[in-house]
Scaffold this motif. Structure first.
Motif, mmCIF file in Angstrom:
data_model
loop_
_atom_site.group_PDB
_atom_site.id
_atom_site.type_symbol
_atom_site.label_atom_id
_atom_site.label_comp_id
_atom_site.label_asym_id
_atom_site.label_seq_id
_atom_site.Cartn_x
_atom_site.Cartn_y
_atom_site.Cartn_z
ATOM 1 N N ASN A 1 59.899 -2.968 31.076
ATOM 2 C CA ASN A 1 60.207 -1.564 30.833
ATOM 3 C C ASN A 1 58.983 -0.662 30.798
ATOM 4 O OD1 ASN A 1 62.863 -2.304 30.604
ATOM 5 N ND2 ASN A 1 62.805 -2.456 28.385
ATOM 6 N N ILE A 2 57.791 -1.188 30.986
ATOM 7 C CA ILE A 2 56.582 -0.372 30.927
ATOM 8 C C ILE A 2 56.493 0.488 32.172
ATOM 9 C CG2 ILE A 2 54.060 -0.450 30.992
ATOM 10 C CD1 ILE A 2 54.159 -2.859 29.204
ATOM 11 N N VAL A 3 56.280 1.779 31.964
ATOM 12 C CA VAL A 3 56.118 2.708 33.079
ATOM 13 C C VAL A 3 54.768 2.441 33.728
ATOM 14 C CG1 VAL A 3 55.989 5.146 33.687
ATOM 15 C CG2 VAL A 3 57.522 4.404 31.860
ATOM 16 N N LEU A 4 54.774 2.310 35.041
ATOM 17 C CA LEU A 4 53.558 1.920 35.749
ATOM 18 C C LEU A 4 52.432 2.937 35.573
ATOM 19 C CD1 LEU A 4 52.260 -0.136 37.631
ATOM 20 C CD2 LEU A 4 53.161 1.182 39.550
ATOM 21 N N GLN A 5 52.761 4.224 35.506
ATOM 22 C CA GLN A 5 51.734 5.240 35.382
ATOM 23 C C GLN A 5 51.037 5.191 34.022
ATOM 24 O OE1 GLN A 5 54.780 5.779 36.509
ATOM 25 N NE2 GLN A 5 54.545 6.582 38.563
ATOM 26 N N SER A 6 51.675 4.626 33.013
ATOM 27 C CA SER A 6 51.062 4.572 31.687
ATOM 28 C C SER A 6 50.211 3.321 31.492
ATOM 29 C CB SER A 6 52.137 4.625 30.605
ATOM 30 O OG SER A 6 52.889 3.430 30.611
ATOM 31 N N ALA A 7 50.203 2.433 32.452
ATOM 32 C CA ALA A 7 49.361 1.246 32.333
ATOM 33 C C ALA A 7 47.887 1.626 32.353
ATOM 34 C CB ALA A 7 49.675 0.264 33.448
ATOM 35 N N GLY A 8 47.555 2.711 33.009
ATOM 36 C CA GLY A 8 46.178 3.191 33.014
ATOM 37 C C GLY A 8 45.714 3.605 31.637
ATOM 38 N N SER A 9 46.587 4.234 30.852
ATOM 39 C CA SER A 9 46.184 4.626 29.497
ATOM 40 C C SER A 9 46.003 3.410 28.605
ATOM 41 C CB SER A 9 47.199 5.600 28.886
ATOM 42 O OG SER A 9 48.450 4.975 28.733
ATOM 43 N N LEU A 10 46.741 2.352 28.866
ATOM 44 C CA LEU A 10 46.539 1.120 28.098
ATOM 45 C C LEU A 10 45.198 0.472 28.452
ATOM 46 C CD1 LEU A 10 47.836 -0.722 26.008
ATOM 47 C CD2 LEU A 10 48.819 -2.023 27.887
ATOM 48 N N SER A 11 44.828 0.523 29.714
ATOM 49 C CA SER A 11 43.523 -0.029 30.089
ATOM 50 C C SER A 11 42.385 0.826 29.548
ATOM 51 C CB SER A 11 43.421 -0.167 31.603
ATOM 52 O OG SER A 11 43.472 1.093 32.222
ATOM 53 N N VAL A 12 42.574 2.142 29.474
ATOM 54 C CA VAL A 12 41.570 3.010 28.851
ATOM 55 C C VAL A 12 41.427 2.671 27.374
ATOM 56 C CG1 VAL A 12 41.096 5.405 28.179
ATOM 57 C CG2 VAL A 12 41.767 4.880 30.505
ATOM 58 N N ALA A 13 42.543 2.380 26.707
ATOM 59 C CA ALA A 13 42.489 2.008 25.299
ATOM 60 C C ALA A 13 41.724 0.696 25.102
ATOM 61 C CB ALA A 13 43.901 1.889 24.728
ATOM 62 N N LEU A 14 41.916 -0.248 25.997
ATOM 63 C CA LEU A 14 41.182 -1.515 25.886
ATOM 64 C C LEU A 14 39.682 -1.329 26.148
ATOM 65 C CD1 LEU A 14 43.683 -3.961 27.594
ATOM 66 C CD2 LEU A 14 43.101 -3.808 25.179
ATOM 67 N N LEU A 15 39.343 -0.487 27.123
ATOM 68 C CA LEU A 15 37.931 -0.204 27.369
ATOM 69 C C LEU A 15 37.297 0.523 26.187
ATOM 70 C CD1 LEU A 15 37.940 0.838 31.119
ATOM 71 C CD2 LEU A 15 36.933 -1.196 30.103
ATOM 72 N N ALA A 16 38.036 1.441 25.572
ATOM 73 C CA ALA A 16 37.518 2.142 24.398
ATOM 74 C C ALA A 16 37.335 1.179 23.229
ATOM 75 C CB ALA A 16 38.458 3.282 24.009
ATOM 76 N N LEU A 17 38.221 0.197 23.099
ATOM 77 C CA LEU A 17 38.060 -0.809 22.048
ATOM 78 C C LEU A 17 36.794 -1.633 22.277
ATOM 79 C CD1 LEU A 17 39.182 -2.333 19.575
ATOM 80 C CD2 LEU A 17 40.385 -3.810 21.197
ATOM 81 N N VAL A 18 36.516 -1.987 23.524
ATOM 82 C CA VAL A 18 35.291 -2.719 23.840
ATOM 83 C C VAL A 18 34.072 -1.864 23.490
ATOM 84 C CG1 VAL A 18 33.915 -3.638 25.753
ATOM 85 C CG2 VAL A 18 36.335 -4.194 25.570
ATOM 86 N N MET A 19 34.138 -0.566 23.782
ATOM 87 C CA MET A 19 33.017 0.315 23.460
ATOM 88 C C MET A 19 32.840 0.466 21.953
ATOM 89 S SD MET A 19 31.497 0.992 26.177
ATOM 90 C CE MET A 19 30.365 2.190 25.575
ATOM 91 N N VAL A 20 33.942 0.509 21.193
ATOM 92 C CA VAL A 20 33.844 0.584 19.733
ATOM 93 C C VAL A 20 33.144 -0.654 19.195
ATOM 94 C CG1 VAL A 20 35.208 0.489 17.602
ATOM 95 C CG2 VAL A 20 35.783 2.132 19.364
ATOM 96 N N ILE A 21 33.518 -1.810 19.703
ATOM 97 C CA ILE A 21 32.894 -3.059 19.240
ATOM 98 C C ILE A 21 31.412 -3.082 19.608
ATOM 99 C CG2 ILE A 21 32.875 -5.560 19.574
ATOM 100 C CD1 ILE A 21 35.944 -5.351 19.919
ATOM 101 N N PHE A 22 31.083 -2.714 20.846
ATOM 102 C CA PHE A 22 29.693 -2.712 21.294
ATOM 103 C C PHE A 22 28.847 -1.725 20.494
ATOM 104 C CE2 PHE A 22 26.510 -0.963 24.303
ATOM 105 C CZ PHE A 22 25.705 -2.077 24.397
ATOM 106 N N GLN A 23 29.381 -0.529 20.272
ATOM 107 C CA GLN A 23 28.609 0.479 19.549
ATOM 108 C C GLN A 23 28.497 0.168 18.072
ATOM 109 O OE1 GLN A 23 30.836 3.804 20.891
ATOM 110 N NE2 GLN A 23 29.641 4.012 22.755
ATOM 111 N N SER A 24 29.468 -0.515 17.505
ATOM 112 C CA SER A 24 29.343 -0.911 16.102
ATOM 113 C C SER A 24 28.289 -2.007 15.944
ATOM 114 C CB SER A 24 30.685 -1.364 15.537
ATOM 115 O OG SER A 24 31.132 -2.519 16.209
ATOM 116 N N ILE A 25 28.188 -2.898 16.933
ATOM 117 C CA ILE A 25 27.124 -3.909 16.897
ATOM 118 C C ILE A 25 25.757 -3.233 16.962
ATOM 119 C CG2 ILE A 25 26.058 -5.785 18.218
ATOM 120 C CD1 ILE A 25 28.916 -6.691 18.942
ATOM 121 N N LEU A 26 25.626 -2.263 17.859
ATOM 122 C CA LEU A 26 24.360 -1.543 17.959
ATOM 123 C C LEU A 26 24.058 -0.761 16.688
ATOM 124 C CD1 LEU A 26 24.418 -0.184 21.621
ATOM 125 C CD2 LEU A 26 23.054 -2.051 20.694
#
Length: 70
Positions: free
Chosen positions: A5-30
């Protein structure tokens, strides 16, 4: 909400959320290794807010009509 049921156009926002989570983890380590640079904390906060926004957009497009999705 299932995977079918996931709308294909919203999959991009989910990938942006995952990339932002990676950046949060990286920047918190720094931030914890080099705490003299205050910009790491600010950039971690901006990445966290971008992650929350992207997750909100994902749920808005994939929720059934109701109070979440107007």
């Amino acid at each position: 909400m299932t995977v079918d049921n996931i709308v294909l156009q919203s999959a991009g926002s989910l990938s942006v959320a995952l990339l932002a989570l990676v950046m949060v983890i990286f920047q918190s380590i720094l931030l914890f290794k080099k705490n003299r640079f205050i910009l790491y904390g600010w950039s971690m906060g901006i990445s966290f807010s971008a992650m929350l926004y992207a997750i909100g957009i994902f749920f808005e497009y994939n929720s059934p009509p109701g109070p979440v999705n107007q």
